[in-house]
Write a protein that holds these residues in place. Structure first.
Motif, short mmCIF file in Angstrom:
data_model
loop_
_atom_site.label_atom_id
_atom_site.label_comp_id
_atom_site.label_asym_id
_atom_site.label_seq_id
_atom_site.Cartn_x
_atom_site.Cartn_y
_atom_site.Cartn_z
N ALA B 290 0.81 -1.21 0.00
CA ALA B 290 0.00 0.00 0.00
C ALA B 290 0.85 1.27 0.00
CB ALA B 290 -0.93 -0.01 1.21
N ARG B 291 2.11 1.18 0.44
CA ARG B 291 2.94 2.38 0.54
C ARG B 291 4.08 2.39 -0.47
NH1 ARG B 291 4.70 2.94 6.68
NH2 ARG B 291 4.93 5.13 6.17
N CYS B 292 4.24 1.29 -1.18
CA CYS B 292 5.39 1.11 -2.06
C CYS B 292 5.22 1.95 -3.33
CB CYS B 292 5.51 -0.36 -2.42
SG CYS B 292 6.99 -0.78 -3.34
N THR B 293 6.32 2.46 -3.86
CA THR B 293 6.22 3.25 -5.09
C THR B 293 6.25 2.36 -6.33
OG1 THR B 293 8.59 3.55 -4.93
CG2 THR B 293 7.21 5.39 -4.22
N LYS B 294 6.59 1.08 -6.13
CA LYS B 294 6.72 0.19 -7.28
C LYS B 294 5.76 -1.00 -7.18
CE LYS B 294 11.20 1.38 -8.81
NZ LYS B 294 12.54 0.96 -9.18
N THR B 295 4.58 -0.75 -6.67
CA THR B 295 3.64 -1.85 -6.48
C THR B 295 3.16 -2.42 -7.83
OG1 THR B 295 2.87 -0.57 -4.63
CG2 THR B 295 1.62 -2.53 -5.16
N MET B 296 3.16 -3.73 -7.89
CA MET B 296 2.63 -4.41 -9.09
C MET B 296 1.35 -5.12 -8.67
SD MET B 296 6.19 -6.09 -10.44
CE MET B 296 6.59 -6.85 -8.89
N GLU B 297 0.62 -5.63 -9.66
CA GLU B 297 -0.63 -6.32 -9.38
C GLU B 297 -0.40 -7.48 -8.40
OE1 GLU B 297 -3.40 -5.02 -10.35
OE2 GLU B 297 -4.41 -6.60 -9.20
N ARG B 300 -0.28 -7.09 -4.36
CA ARG B 300 -1.49 -7.01 -3.54
C ARG B 300 -2.14 -8.38 -3.34
NH1 ARG B 300 -2.25 -1.49 -3.51
NH2 ARG B 300 -1.64 -0.48 -5.45
N GLN B 301 -1.85 -9.29 -4.27
CA GLN B 301 -2.54 -10.59 -4.25
C GLN B 301 -1.80 -11.66 -3.46
OE1 GLN B 301 -5.57 -10.87 -5.30
NE2 GLN B 301 -5.54 -8.75 -6.01
N TYR B 302 -0.47 -11.77 -3.67
CA TYR B 302 0.28 -12.86 -3.05
C TYR B 302 1.44 -12.34 -2.23
CZ TYR B 302 -2.29 -15.34 -6.66
OH TYR B 302 -3.28 -15.81 -7.45
N PRO B 303 1.66 -12.94 -1.07
CA PRO B 303 2.82 -12.52 -0.28
C PRO B 303 4.11 -12.95 -0.97
CG PRO B 303 1.72 -14.38 0.77
CD PRO B 303 0.86 -13.97 -0.38
N PRO B 304 5.11 -12.06 -1.06
CA PRO B 304 6.35 -12.44 -1.72
C PRO B 304 7.12 -13.47 -0.91
CG PRO B 304 6.51 -10.23 -0.80
CD PRO B 304 5.10 -10.67 -0.61
N GLU B 305 7.85 -14.33 -1.61
CA GLU B 305 8.66 -15.35 -0.95
C GLU B 305 9.98 -14.72 -0.52
OE1 GLU B 305 8.09 -18.84 -0.57
OE2 GLU B 305 6.05 -18.12 -0.93
N LEU B 319 9.71 -7.72 -6.71
CA LEU B 319 10.57 -7.12 -7.74
C LEU B 319 11.80 -7.97 -8.02
CD1 LEU B 319 10.54 -3.39 -6.61
CD2 LEU B 319 9.58 -4.30 -8.72
N LEU B 320 12.16 -8.81 -7.03
CA LEU B 320 13.36 -9.62 -7.19
C LEU B 320 13.09 -10.88 -8.01
CD1 LEU B 320 14.64 -9.24 -3.55
CD2 LEU B 320 15.60 -8.16 -5.58
N ASP B 321 11.82 -11.14 -8.28
CA ASP B 321 11.45 -12.32 -9.05
C ASP B 321 11.91 -12.13 -10.50
OD1 ASP B 321 9.21 -14.72 -8.69
OD2 ASP B 321 9.47 -14.01 -10.75
N GLU B 322 12.36 -13.23 -11.10
CA GLU B 322 12.79 -13.20 -12.51
C GLU B 322 11.76 -12.49 -13.40
OE1 GLU B 322 15.25 -14.01 -14.83
OE2 GLU B 322 16.26 -13.62 -12.92
N ARG B 323 10.49 -12.83 -13.17
CA ARG B 323 9.43 -12.35 -14.07
C ARG B 323 9.19 -10.84 -13.95
NH1 ARG B 323 5.54 -16.82 -11.72
NH2 ARG B 323 7.05 -16.49 -10.06
N ALA B 324 9.72 -10.22 -12.87
CA ALA B 324 9.49 -8.78 -12.69
C ALA B 324 10.65 -7.97 -13.25
CB ALA B 324 9.31 -8.49 -11.21
N LYS B 325 11.57 -8.64 -13.89
CA LYS B 325 12.81 -7.98 -14.32
C LYS B 325 12.53 -6.72 -15.15
CE LYS B 325 17.40 -9.26 -15.71
NZ LYS B 325 18.21 -10.02 -16.63
N ALA B 326 11.63 -6.87 -16.10
CA ALA B 326 11.31 -5.75 -16.98
C ALA B 326 10.78 -4.56 -16.17
CB ALA B 326 10.29 -6.18 -18.03
#
Lengths: 323, 329
Positions: B290-297, B300-305, B319-326
């Motif tokens: 809710a406070r992050c400047t780089k929030t992705m969809e 909000r849905q899944y807790p990051p590992e 953001l550290l996930d491979e798929r978020a690289k772009a």
């Protein structure tokens, strides 16, 4: 922001505030402090607990009766017996924001009434206009309309501090004394409140006396900074020269004691370690107050109280050895 | 260095009038011998509750509901109150924020130190205890131990009192010293003295330290490793240099950015907007979303590992996930 030609908005001359703490025991909380604050500037006041910085602020706003000295606001002397109409006018111009957002708001009052306290006391507005003004103020400090009918306990620390700021602004003050406004808040919230204070200053041309012990924040917000030690002002300068080239040994030690959030810098720098702690402030003897902990103290320092002198242009220090 | 303490997936709930606060939501960290770990976070992030569960000092309405706390292999979370009493003060000691309230005002300094020895060192004689107390008083840098021994807390300054609290905590040579905001109530010049004392003592008596603080300057001064807590979770942990210079989590970045820099004085500070999440009803995704400047969809849905981004550098961020690289760039 400050200019030398400007007449100061607030002139404090030789202000003293003594407390009787026991039979023949006098605590000189503020002892002979003089300073000028110019319109639109922020003057930071720093020092450790017990140095008299809060007492100074409270005496200036007349929460305490000064023992001696003069307080001149906008060319008019305000201490002593002012006619009540004039006092009323003055209290509108000067407001205060307090340290503890948990203690300074009445828990049994709704936010709308808290913010309107000043408006009601001065009978400025009533009815719908009053409500409108309060809602406007809430918006100014980043709260919303729906907050107006809530009680203080429903807010977080940062939000409460915003309510405190809105209350101070309600009577359109020119001069605001901020007494440790951020020290009870979390790091991520502190920056929000500091940004808000800055923004309000720019929009409304406010003048601040900013009292704090967090030197990095004081440096950020202040144009000039005064350093107090045991009731006396020991150094006064614009914030760059105070941080770049502090003259008083106490200021030097104080600056070197702040931990810097950078591991490489922090682990390699050398500190000026002060021995011991503050001496007992009751019944102080003649001489420099810092002499007992000062690494440079000599006989003269123990005998004669140093006076503030202008060592460099605009840079004052009270130390026999500063040159 | 060998592992001294290991906390695994610790979960703590606190029951209140209004519902259950999920104060600690599955945190894991470790502490090696002779190292200093700093736990950083805002009020309500769960840092104090975490160390209180290690000490078995949770409030009555608090309960460990999952995970383990292993002290040299023994699971403290399963210990009874009586068993914990043998651990507290001897294996693990704690010092608190306010030295005024953690000392007994009606007892002399010396007696308060001797008290701990009486409890844990039944083999010592009275004279040995007094000698040990005097030794501790001078160890923490208080002059005239003989005089101080018979003084009461009110006769000492705040900094001196905190030294006494440290002496009490070190009485039985604990393996771990937990310091909960030990310098927050002190002035900066005194804070510097106490931090120096703690570092000095650590070298002398080879204890491990967990320090809780919100002051990043203090962290830079004293810590070997840092763990950052937010919303009851551990969002980032790393070696102190790596945490400051190769920061990965947006919350840690935000904290570091909100400190005023000398370079842009007077400018706007980079504040983290909004307020921390309500742990009565924690968000289902990332607590910082809710406070992050780089929030992705996905945030909000899944807790990051928990992701590994360096030798011992962990962060919980999508953001550290491979798929978020772009998106990251």
């Amino acid at each position: 922001m400050k200019s030398a030609e400007n007449k100061p908005l607030l002139e404090v001359k030789n202000l003293k505030k003594y407390f009787q703490v026991g039979k023949n025991q006098i605590l000189k909380a503020v002892d002979d402090v003089s300073l000028d604050i110019y319109k639109g500037e922020t003057l930071g006041l720093v020092g450790e607990s017990g140095c008299g910085k809060s007492t100074f602020g409270r005496t200036v706003i007349q929460l305490y009766e000064p023992t001696d000295g003069r307080i001149v606001y906008d060319g008019r002397e305000i201490n002593g017996s002012l006619p009540s109409a004039e006092r009323h006018g003055f209290t509108r111009k000067m407001q205060m924001i307090f340290q503890d957002p948990y203690a300074c708001l009445n828990p049994r009052m709704k936010v709308i009434d808290i913010v309107a306290e000043g408006i009601d006391a001065h009978g400025i507005l009533s009815g719908e206009e009053r409500t409108k003004k309060v809602l406007e103020l809430l918006e100014t400090v980043g709260l919303s309309e729906e907050h107006a009918n809530r009680f203080p306990h429903e807010f977080s620390g940062g939000q409460r501090q915003r309510v405190g700021i809105a209350r101070a602004l309600a009577v359109n003050p020119e001069f605001v004394i901020c007494d440790e406004p951020i020290s009870a808040l979390d790091v991520s919230i502190q920056a929000q409140v500091i940004n808000l204070l800055k923004e309000l200053q720019e929009k409304r041309g406010l003048t601040y006396l900013f009292i704090a012990h967090d030197l990095s924040m004081v440096k950020h917000i202040s144009d000039r900074i005064g350093v107090m030690y045991l009731g006396a002002m020991v150094e006064l300068a614009d914030s760059e020269s105070l941080f770049e080239a502090p003259l008083h040994p106490y200021t030097q030690a104080l600056l070197s004691a702040i931990p810097i959030p950078d591991p490489d810098v922090e682990k390699s720098r050398s500190r000026i370690m002060l021995e011991g702690s503050l001496p007992n402030p009751v019944n102080l003897k003649e001489g420099c107050r810092f002499a007992s902990r000062c690494p440079y103290a000599e006989q003269l320092c123990k005998e004669k109280t140093p006076e503030m002198k202008e060592v460099r242009p605009g840079h004052f220090a009270a130390c026999h050895k500063a040159m | 260095m060998s592992r001294l303490l290991e906390v695994n997936q610790l979960q703590v709930h606190i029951k209140t009038q209004h519902g259950i606060v999920q104060a600690v939501r599955g945190i894991s960290f470790y502490l090696d011998e002779q190292e200093t770990l700093a736990i950083v976070g805002e009020s309500g992030s769960g840092k104090s509750i975490s160390v209180k569960s290690i000490m078995g000092l949770l409030p009555k309405n608090g309960k460990i509901v999952g995970g383990s706390i292993l002290l040299e292999g023994k699971d403290l979370s399963k210990y009874s109150e009586r068993q914990m009493q043998t651990i507290r003060g001897s294996d693990i000691s704690m010092i608190f924020q306010d030295p005024m309230t953690s000392l007994n005002p009606t007892m002399t300094i010396g007696k308060q130190i001797v008290e701990v020895l009486k409890e844990h060192r039944k083999d010592m004689t009275k004279t040995q205890m007094k000698d040990r107390a005097l030794e501790l008083i001078s160890l923490v840098g208080i002059s005239n131990p003989e005089t101080r021994f018979d003084q009461y807390p009110h006769q000492l300054s705040g900094g001196m009192r905190q030294r006494v609290v440290i002496a009490v905590a070190l009485a039985c040579d604990p393996k771990i010293l937990i310091a909960d905001e030990p310098t927050t109530a002190l002035d900066v010049t005194i804070q510097a003295q106490i931090l120096d004392l703690m570092k000095d003592l650590q070298k002398k008596i080879k204890t491990s330290i967990i320090i809780i603080t919100h002051n990043l300057g203090v962290v830079a001064n004293i810590a070997d490793r840092v763990a950052v807590m937010y919303g009851g979770q551990l969002v980032e942990s790393a070696d102190v240099r790596e945490l400051f210079y190769q920061t990965e989590h947006p919350y840690t970045k935000g904290l570091l950015a909100s400190i005023p820099k000398a370079s842009h004085k007077g400018g706007e500070l980079t504040a983290i907007h909004g307020t921390p999440p309500d742990l009565m009803d924690p968000p289902k995704g990332c607590p910082f979303a809710a406070r992050c400047t780089k929030t992705m969809e996905v945030c909000r849905q899944y807790p990051p590992e928990d992701m590994l981004c360096g030798e011992s550098h962990h962060a919980r961020c999508w953001l550290l996930d491979e798929r978020a690289k772009a998106f990251r760039e």
